[in-house]
Write a protein that holds these residues in place. Sequence first.
Motif, mmCIF file in Angstrom:
data_model
loop_
_atom_site.group_PDB
_atom_site.id
_atom_site.type_symbol
_atom_site.label_atom_id
_atom_site.label_comp_id
_atom_site.label_asym_id
_atom_site.label_seq_id
_atom_site.Cartn_x
_atom_site.Cartn_y
_atom_site.Cartn_z
ATOM 1 N N PHE A 5 0.840 -1.183 0.000
ATOM 2 C CA PHE A 5 0.000 0.000 0.000
ATOM 3 C C PHE A 5 0.879 1.239 0.000
ATOM 4 C CE2 PHE A 5 0.666 -0.552 4.566
ATOM 5 C CZ PHE A 5 0.694 0.746 5.082
ATOM 6 N N SER A 6 0.250 2.400 -0.177
ATOM 7 C CA SER A 6 0.993 3.664 -0.210
ATOM 8 C C SER A 6 0.427 4.631 0.817
ATOM 9 C CB SER A 6 0.903 4.295 -1.609
ATOM 10 O OG SER A 6 -0.445 4.612 -1.912
ATOM 11 N N MET A 7 1.290 5.531 1.285
ATOM 12 C CA MET A 7 0.860 6.639 2.127
ATOM 13 C C MET A 7 1.686 7.851 1.719
ATOM 14 S SD MET A 7 -1.103 7.908 4.262
ATOM 15 C CE MET A 7 -0.945 9.670 4.274
ATOM 16 N N ALA A 8 1.194 8.536 0.687
ATOM 17 C CA ALA A 8 1.945 9.659 0.106
ATOM 18 C C ALA A 8 1.117 10.927 0.231
ATOM 19 C CB ALA A 8 2.273 9.371 -1.353
ATOM 20 N N ALA A 9 1.455 11.754 1.209
ATOM 21 C CA ALA A 9 0.795 13.043 1.431
ATOM 22 C C ALA A 9 1.719 13.874 2.314
ATOM 23 C CB ALA A 9 -0.562 12.859 2.096
ATOM 24 N N GLU A 10 1.622 15.170 2.212
ATOM 25 C CA GLU A 10 2.472 16.035 3.021
ATOM 26 C C GLU A 10 2.063 15.940 4.495
ATOM 27 O OE1 GLU A 10 5.193 17.472 1.794
ATOM 28 O OE2 GLU A 10 4.595 16.393 -0.011
ATOM 29 N N TYR A 25 8.366 10.514 14.765
ATOM 30 C CA TYR A 25 9.453 10.050 13.915
ATOM 31 C C TYR A 25 9.572 10.982 12.711
ATOM 32 C CZ TYR A 25 6.281 8.128 10.355
ATOM 33 O OH TYR A 25 5.354 7.978 9.360
ATOM 34 N N TYR A 26 10.620 10.783 11.932
ATOM 35 C CA TYR A 26 10.822 11.607 10.743
ATOM 36 C C TYR A 26 9.913 11.096 9.637
ATOM 37 C CZ TYR A 26 12.998 13.865 6.755
ATOM 38 O OH TYR A 26 13.212 14.598 5.616
ATOM 39 N N TYR A 27 8.821 11.798 9.421
ATOM 40 C CA TYR A 27 7.833 11.383 8.435
ATOM 41 C C TYR A 27 8.334 11.642 7.014
ATOM 42 C CZ TYR A 27 3.653 11.409 5.529
ATOM 43 O OH TYR A 27 2.745 11.174 4.526
ATOM 44 N N ARG A 28 8.014 10.714 6.113
ATOM 45 C CA ARG A 28 8.295 10.915 4.697
ATOM 46 C C ARG A 28 7.236 10.182 3.881
ATOM 47 N NH1 ARG A 28 11.107 6.504 2.283
ATOM 48 N NH2 ARG A 28 11.736 4.909 3.783
ATOM 49 N N ASN A 29 7.059 10.606 2.646
ATOM 50 C CA ASN A 29 6.118 9.934 1.758
ATOM 51 C C ASN A 29 6.566 8.503 1.503
ATOM 52 O OD1 ASN A 29 4.228 11.996 1.290
ATOM 53 N ND2 ASN A 29 5.520 12.934 -0.265
ATOM 54 N N ARG A 30 5.597 7.585 1.496
ATOM 55 C CA ARG A 30 5.882 6.179 1.185
ATOM 56 C C ARG A 30 4.974 5.769 0.041
ATOM 57 N NH1 ARG A 30 7.953 2.930 4.877
ATOM 58 N NH2 ARG A 30 8.350 1.648 3.033
ATOM 59 N N TYR A 31 5.581 5.349 -1.045
ATOM 60 C CA TYR A 31 4.827 5.026 -2.250
ATOM 61 C C TYR A 31 4.607 3.534 -2.433
ATOM 62 C CZ TYR A 31 6.160 9.841 -3.231
ATOM 63 O OH TYR A 31 6.346 11.198 -3.139
ATOM 64 N N ASN A 32 5.349 2.727 -1.692
ATOM 65 C CA ASN A 32 5.258 1.278 -1.885
ATOM 66 C C ASN A 32 5.686 0.582 -0.597
ATOM 67 O OD1 ASN A 32 5.051 -1.283 -3.005
ATOM 68 N ND2 ASN A 32 6.964 -1.148 -4.153
ATOM 69 N N ILE A 33 4.777 0.505 0.346
ATOM 70 C CA ILE A 33 5.060 -0.114 1.640
ATOM 71 C C ILE A 33 4.726 -1.599 1.552
ATOM 72 C CG2 ILE A 33 4.533 -0.094 4.103
ATOM 73 C CD1 ILE A 33 3.544 2.805 3.733
ATOM 74 N N ARG A 34 5.636 -2.437 2.031
ATOM 75 C CA ARG A 34 5.415 -3.875 1.980
ATOM 76 C C ARG A 34 5.715 -4.489 3.347
ATOM 77 N NH1 ARG A 34 8.987 -6.001 -2.646
ATOM 78 N NH2 ARG A 34 8.584 -8.032 -1.747
ATOM 79 N N HIS A 206 11.724 -0.641 -4.023
ATOM 80 C CA HIS A 206 11.354 0.377 -5.004
ATOM 81 C C HIS A 206 10.236 1.229 -4.408
ATOM 82 C CE1 HIS A 206 11.326 2.138 -9.011
ATOM 83 N NE2 HIS A 206 10.008 2.174 -8.930
ATOM 84 N N ASP A 207 10.571 2.450 -4.019
ATOM 85 C CA ASP A 207 9.647 3.290 -3.260
ATOM 86 C C ASP A 207 9.751 4.734 -3.743
ATOM 87 O OD1 ASP A 207 7.886 4.303 -1.397
ATOM 88 O OD2 ASP A 207 9.209 4.016 0.325
ATOM 89 N N THR A 208 9.296 4.986 -4.975
ATOM 90 C CA THR A 208 9.333 6.335 -5.543
ATOM 91 C C THR A 208 7.936 6.688 -6.049
ATOM 92 O OG1 THR A 208 9.769 5.722 -7.856
ATOM 93 C CG2 THR A 208 11.682 5.820 -6.354
ATOM 94 N N ASP A 209 7.749 7.954 -6.426
ATOM 95 C CA ASP A 209 6.429 8.383 -6.895
ATOM 96 C C ASP A 209 6.043 7.726 -8.223
ATOM 97 O OD1 ASP A 209 8.135 9.742 -8.581
ATOM 98 O OD2 ASP A 209 7.291 11.715 -8.185
ATOM 99 N N GLU A 210 6.999 7.055 -8.870
ATOM 100 C CA GLU A 210 6.686 6.301 -10.079
ATOM 101 C C GLU A 210 5.643 5.216 -9.786
ATOM 102 O OE1 GLU A 210 9.086 3.781 -13.546
ATOM 103 O OE2 GLU A 210 9.999 4.085 -11.580
ATOM 104 N N CYS A 211 5.632 4.719 -8.541
ATOM 105 C CA CYS A 211 4.731 3.627 -8.163
ATOM 106 C C CYS A 211 3.263 4.017 -8.242
ATOM 107 C CB CYS A 211 5.042 3.162 -6.738
ATOM 108 S SG CYS A 211 6.681 2.444 -6.514
ATOM 109 N N ILE A 212 2.944 5.273 -8.013
ATOM 110 C CA ILE A 212 1.537 5.667 -7.943
ATOM 111 C C ILE A 212 1.023 6.283 -9.244
ATOM 112 C CG2 ILE A 212 1.730 6.023 -5.460
ATOM 113 C CD1 ILE A 212 1.708 9.040 -5.975
ATOM 114 N N LYS A 213 1.887 6.406 -10.248
ATOM 115 C CA LYS A 213 1.470 7.002 -11.514
ATOM 116 C C LYS A 213 0.720 5.994 -12.378
ATOM 117 C CE LYS A 213 5.288 10.329 -11.639
ATOM 118 N NZ LYS A 213 6.531 10.732 -12.340
ATOM 119 N N GLU A 214 -0.337 6.468 -13.024
ATOM 120 C CA GLU A 214 -1.104 5.590 -13.907
ATOM 121 C C GLU A 214 -0.260 5.208 -15.112
ATOM 122 O OE1 GLU A 214 -5.544 5.227 -15.902
ATOM 123 O OE2 GLU A 214 -4.967 7.058 -14.845
#
Length: 224
Positions: A5-10, A25-34, A206-214
């Motif tokens: 799943f993903s959790m990508a938001a500011e 903790y130091y929050y950061r966008n996560r695009y591909n959590i496993r 592999h955890d970049t914004d490429e994961c959430i792009k259509e």
Amino acid sequence: MCQRFSMAAELPEVQEHFQIERVMYYYRNRYNIRPTQPMPVVLQQNGERILDEFRWGFIPYWGKDAINADLRNVHQNPTYRKMVDKQRCIIPCNGFYYWKQEGKKSYPVRVVMKNRGMFGVAGLYEIWRDTRGEPLRTCTLVMTEANPLIGEFESRMPAILSKENISRWLDEETNDPDALDPILRPHSAEEMVAYAVTPLIDIHGHDTDECIKEMDLKHAWVKR
């Protein structure tokens, strides 16, 4: 079973949506959590909402459902019921990943809300200790029956909660699992949509914004 799943938001958006008062903790966008990776969780302690980071997946001696806690097992397993009493959390999320199989080929899809907004999933947490006595903070997603959309991929889906039911799930005064059962229902499929994404989501790390792009289906197919 939900395994990505993903959790990508500011961070300010996350804090506002979940009424977070303290970030641990130091929050950061996560695009591909496993599974086995750290993931954000929302806890409520002494009436205060806290955003923290736990490892996805219990390390139990008592069952196989370490990554996702199936609602059926929550009722049948005494240890799960004990967690529902006192160890409830919310998993912030904005998309699930699944594989759509057609013949010998398949392609990955991301299931999101139609408004692309974030949402909260009912979760349970536990703090285990390793052989040296060091604490290991772990969590799992609570699963319920799949709605028609997610039913195309799996028979179960994470239990998505409304903002009102997030407050009920986190309420420290509630310790009766049966009283919480009515809110653990499939989310409306009419409010959700699925689209093809890159097969790279299957690559560990592999955890970049490429994961959430259509992605165009011509490039999303893989043999499995």
